[in-house]
Design a protein around this motif. Structure first.
Motif, mmCIF file in Angstrom:
data_model
loop_
_atom_site.group_PDB
_atom_site.id
_atom_site.type_symbol
_atom_site.label_atom_id
_atom_site.label_comp_id
_atom_site.label_asym_id
_atom_site.label_seq_id
_atom_site.Cartn_x
_atom_site.Cartn_y
_atom_site.Cartn_z
ATOM 1 N N LEU A 192 -6.500 -10.787 -23.453
ATOM 2 C CA LEU A 192 -5.866 -11.049 -24.745
ATOM 3 C C LEU A 192 -4.383 -10.725 -24.674
ATOM 4 O O LEU A 192 -4.001 -9.650 -24.218
ATOM 5 C CB LEU A 192 -6.513 -10.190 -25.836
ATOM 6 C CG LEU A 192 -8.020 -10.325 -26.014
ATOM 7 C CD1 LEU A 192 -8.518 -9.286 -26.992
ATOM 8 C CD2 LEU A 192 -8.382 -11.719 -26.451
ATOM 9 N N TYR A 193 -3.539 -11.647 -25.116
ATOM 10 C CA TYR A 193 -2.108 -11.359 -25.161
ATOM 11 C C TYR A 193 -1.790 -10.323 -26.236
ATOM 12 O O TYR A 193 -0.838 -9.574 -26.138
ATOM 13 C CB TYR A 193 -1.291 -12.624 -25.422
ATOM 14 C CG TYR A 193 -0.741 -13.234 -24.166
ATOM 15 C CD1 TYR A 193 0.112 -12.532 -23.337
ATOM 16 C CD2 TYR A 193 -1.077 -14.515 -23.798
ATOM 17 C CE1 TYR A 193 0.618 -13.078 -22.188
ATOM 18 C CE2 TYR A 193 -0.583 -15.080 -22.644
ATOM 19 C CZ TYR A 193 0.267 -14.364 -21.843
ATOM 20 O OH TYR A 193 0.767 -14.914 -20.697
ATOM 21 N N SER A 229 -0.148 -17.659 -19.591
ATOM 22 C CA SER A 229 -1.235 -17.900 -20.531
ATOM 23 C C SER A 229 -2.250 -18.827 -19.879
ATOM 24 O O SER A 229 -1.980 -19.467 -18.857
ATOM 25 C CB SER A 229 -0.696 -18.532 -21.813
ATOM 26 O OG SER A 229 -0.286 -19.860 -21.564
ATOM 27 N N LEU A 230 -3.389 -18.903 -20.480
ATOM 28 C CA LEU A 230 -4.448 -19.785 -19.973
ATOM 29 C C LEU A 230 -3.997 -21.237 -20.035
ATOM 30 O O LEU A 230 -4.351 -22.039 -19.181
ATOM 31 C CB LEU A 230 -5.713 -19.564 -20.807
ATOM 32 C CG LEU A 230 -7.014 -20.112 -20.273
ATOM 33 C CD1 LEU A 230 -7.321 -19.546 -18.897
ATOM 34 C CD2 LEU A 230 -8.140 -19.810 -21.222
ATOM 35 N N ARG A 281 -10.664 -22.701 -19.287
ATOM 36 C CA ARG A 281 -10.323 -23.677 -20.332
ATOM 37 C C ARG A 281 -11.545 -24.516 -20.691
ATOM 38 O O ARG A 281 -11.806 -24.779 -21.867
ATOM 39 C CB ARG A 281 -9.167 -24.560 -19.880
ATOM 40 C CG ARG A 281 -7.833 -23.856 -19.930
ATOM 41 C CD ARG A 281 -6.674 -24.818 -19.778
ATOM 42 N NE ARG A 281 -6.571 -25.376 -18.447
ATOM 43 C CZ ARG A 281 -5.736 -24.955 -17.504
ATOM 44 N NH1 ARG A 281 -4.921 -23.946 -17.758
ATOM 45 N NH2 ARG A 281 -5.700 -25.549 -16.332
ATOM 46 N N ALA A 282 -12.305 -24.930 -19.688
ATOM 47 C CA ALA A 282 -13.533 -25.704 -19.948
ATOM 48 C C ALA A 282 -14.542 -24.859 -20.721
ATOM 49 O O ALA A 282 -15.220 -25.360 -21.632
ATOM 50 C CB ALA A 282 -14.128 -26.195 -18.632
ATOM 51 N N GLU A 283 -14.624 -23.569 -20.375
ATOM 52 C CA GLU A 283 -15.552 -22.692 -21.074
ATOM 53 C C GLU A 283 -15.115 -22.475 -22.524
ATOM 54 O O GLU A 283 -15.948 -22.455 -23.431
ATOM 55 C CB GLU A 283 -15.650 -21.355 -20.344
ATOM 56 C CG GLU A 283 -16.712 -20.453 -20.896
ATOM 57 C CD GLU A 283 -16.977 -19.254 -20.011
ATOM 58 O OE1 GLU A 283 -17.947 -18.541 -20.315
ATOM 59 O OE2 GLU A 283 -16.230 -19.015 -19.049
ATOM 60 N N VAL A 284 -13.821 -22.332 -22.743
ATOM 61 C CA VAL A 284 -13.313 -22.168 -24.116
ATOM 62 C C VAL A 284 -13.646 -23.407 -24.943
ATOM 63 O O VAL A 284 -14.105 -23.303 -26.084
ATOM 64 C CB VAL A 284 -11.796 -21.884 -24.102
ATOM 65 C CG1 VAL A 284 -11.187 -22.044 -25.491
ATOM 66 C CG2 VAL A 284 -11.510 -20.497 -23.566
ATOM 67 N N LEU A 285 -13.440 -24.582 -24.372
ATOM 68 C CA LEU A 285 -13.757 -25.822 -25.096
ATOM 69 C C LEU A 285 -15.250 -25.908 -25.388
ATOM 70 O O LEU A 285 -15.654 -26.305 -26.488
ATOM 71 C CB LEU A 285 -13.283 -27.042 -24.305
ATOM 72 C CG LEU A 285 -13.461 -28.383 -24.992
ATOM 73 C CD1 LEU A 285 -12.694 -28.430 -26.316
ATOM 74 C CD2 LEU A 285 -13.015 -29.516 -24.088
ATOM 75 N N LEU A 287 -5.474 -21.662 -29.106
ATOM 76 C CA LEU A 287 -6.315 -20.595 -28.574
ATOM 77 C C LEU A 287 -5.982 -20.295 -27.115
ATOM 78 O O LEU A 287 -5.886 -19.137 -26.712
ATOM 79 C CB LEU A 287 -7.795 -20.981 -28.720
ATOM 80 C CG LEU A 287 -8.834 -19.925 -28.374
ATOM 81 C CD1 LEU A 287 -8.628 -18.671 -29.209
ATOM 82 C CD2 LEU A 287 -10.225 -20.477 -28.592
ATOM 83 N N ALA A 288 -5.775 -21.331 -26.323
ATOM 84 C CA ALA A 288 -5.450 -21.141 -24.902
ATOM 85 C C ALA A 288 -4.102 -20.457 -24.726
ATOM 86 O O ALA A 288 -3.889 -19.744 -23.742
ATOM 87 C CB ALA A 288 -5.470 -22.487 -24.174
ATOM 88 N N ALA A 289 -3.195 -20.639 -25.664
ATOM 89 C CA ALA A 289 -1.887 -19.979 -25.577
ATOM 90 C C ALA A 289 -1.986 -18.484 -25.884
ATOM 91 O O ALA A 289 -1.136 -17.706 -25.482
ATOM 92 C CB ALA A 289 -0.908 -20.639 -26.540
ATOM 93 N N GLU A 290 -3.044 -18.063 -26.590
ATOM 94 C CA GLU A 290 -3.234 -16.658 -26.940
ATOM 95 C C GLU A 290 -4.035 -15.889 -25.893
ATOM 96 O O GLU A 290 -4.208 -14.683 -26.023
ATOM 97 C CB GLU A 290 -3.937 -16.538 -28.295
ATOM 98 C CG GLU A 290 -3.129 -17.059 -29.451
ATOM 99 C CD GLU A 290 -3.885 -16.988 -30.760
ATOM 100 O OE1 GLU A 290 -4.919 -16.301 -30.824
ATOM 101 O OE2 GLU A 290 -3.439 -17.621 -31.728
ATOM 102 N N LEU A 291 -4.535 -16.596 -24.888
ATOM 103 C CA LEU A 291 -5.341 -15.959 -23.847
ATOM 104 C C LEU A 291 -4.562 -15.932 -22.546
ATOM 105 O O LEU A 291 -3.816 -16.848 -22.231
ATOM 106 C CB LEU A 291 -6.659 -16.721 -23.664
ATOM 107 C CG LEU A 291 -7.559 -16.751 -24.897
ATOM 108 C CD1 LEU A 291 -8.701 -17.736 -24.693
ATOM 109 C CD2 LEU A 291 -8.106 -15.367 -25.187
ATOM 110 N N ARG A 292 -4.770 -14.877 -21.763
ATOM 111 C CA ARG A 292 -4.069 -14.683 -20.491
ATOM 112 C C ARG A 292 -4.967 -15.116 -19.344
ATOM 113 O O ARG A 292 -6.163 -14.864 -19.349
ATOM 114 C CB ARG A 292 -3.717 -13.203 -20.355
ATOM 115 C CG ARG A 292 -2.848 -12.864 -19.192
ATOM 116 C CD ARG A 292 -2.676 -11.361 -19.042
ATOM 117 N NE ARG A 292 -2.411 -10.636 -20.261
ATOM 118 C CZ ARG A 292 -1.207 -10.295 -20.680
ATOM 119 N NH1 ARG A 292 -0.149 -10.603 -19.982
ATOM 120 N NH2 ARG A 292 -1.057 -9.624 -21.798
#
Length: 140
Positions: free
Chosen positions: A92-93, A50-51, A63-67, A37-42
């Motif tokens: 979004l990439y 990427s993120l 990253r902490a928020e995504v987790l 998921l982090a690789a798909e976000l900028r």
């Protein structure tokens, strides 16, 4: 002079910012999903990373928020929608295909088609306008 030397040496003592709190994953599946998921976000600050790759402080926070959102049971699509709503489609990439992103998705193909048509017209007009002379004495 000593003050000058101290000020000049200060950047050499600077350290690269590191993640103050490394993320702890509950299992390998969660870690794999997070990294995908982090690789798909900028990164909203770096703009070309990427993120997952960014070292910006906002990237650590995101990253902490995504987790955290993952642990709340949100799907990948819901997390992407939340971040896109908050930061815009730029995060979004692969932006969604919408009326406002048509040019982004189809613009390159449109330019290629226009260029191909222009080349076709130029070649056709030049070949139709000048007759080809047959001079067998001329060497190439």
């Amino acid at each position: 002079m000593a003050l000058w030397l101290t000020l000049c040496a200060a950047p050499a003592l600077a350290q690269i910012a590191s993640d103050p709190t490394p993320l702890k994953f509950q299992n390998a599946a969660e870690e794999r999903r997070f990294h995908d998921l982090a690789a798909e976000l900028r990164c909203v600050m770096c703009q070309n990373q990427s993120l997952a790759d960014s070292n910006a402080m906002i990237a650590y926070d995101l990253r902490a928020e995504v987790l955290q959102l993952m642990r709340q049971g949100k799907s990948d699509a819901e997390i992407k929608a939340f971040l896109a709503q908050r930061y815009g489609d730029f995060v979004l990439y692969k932006p969604r295909v919408e009326s406002k992103t048509w040019l982004l998705w189809f613009g390159p193909a449109l330019l290629l088609a226009i260029g191909g048509f222009a080349v076709y017209r130029i070649v056709r007009s030049r070949s139709a306008g000048a007759p080809v002379s047959r001079d067998d004495d001329q060497e190439w």
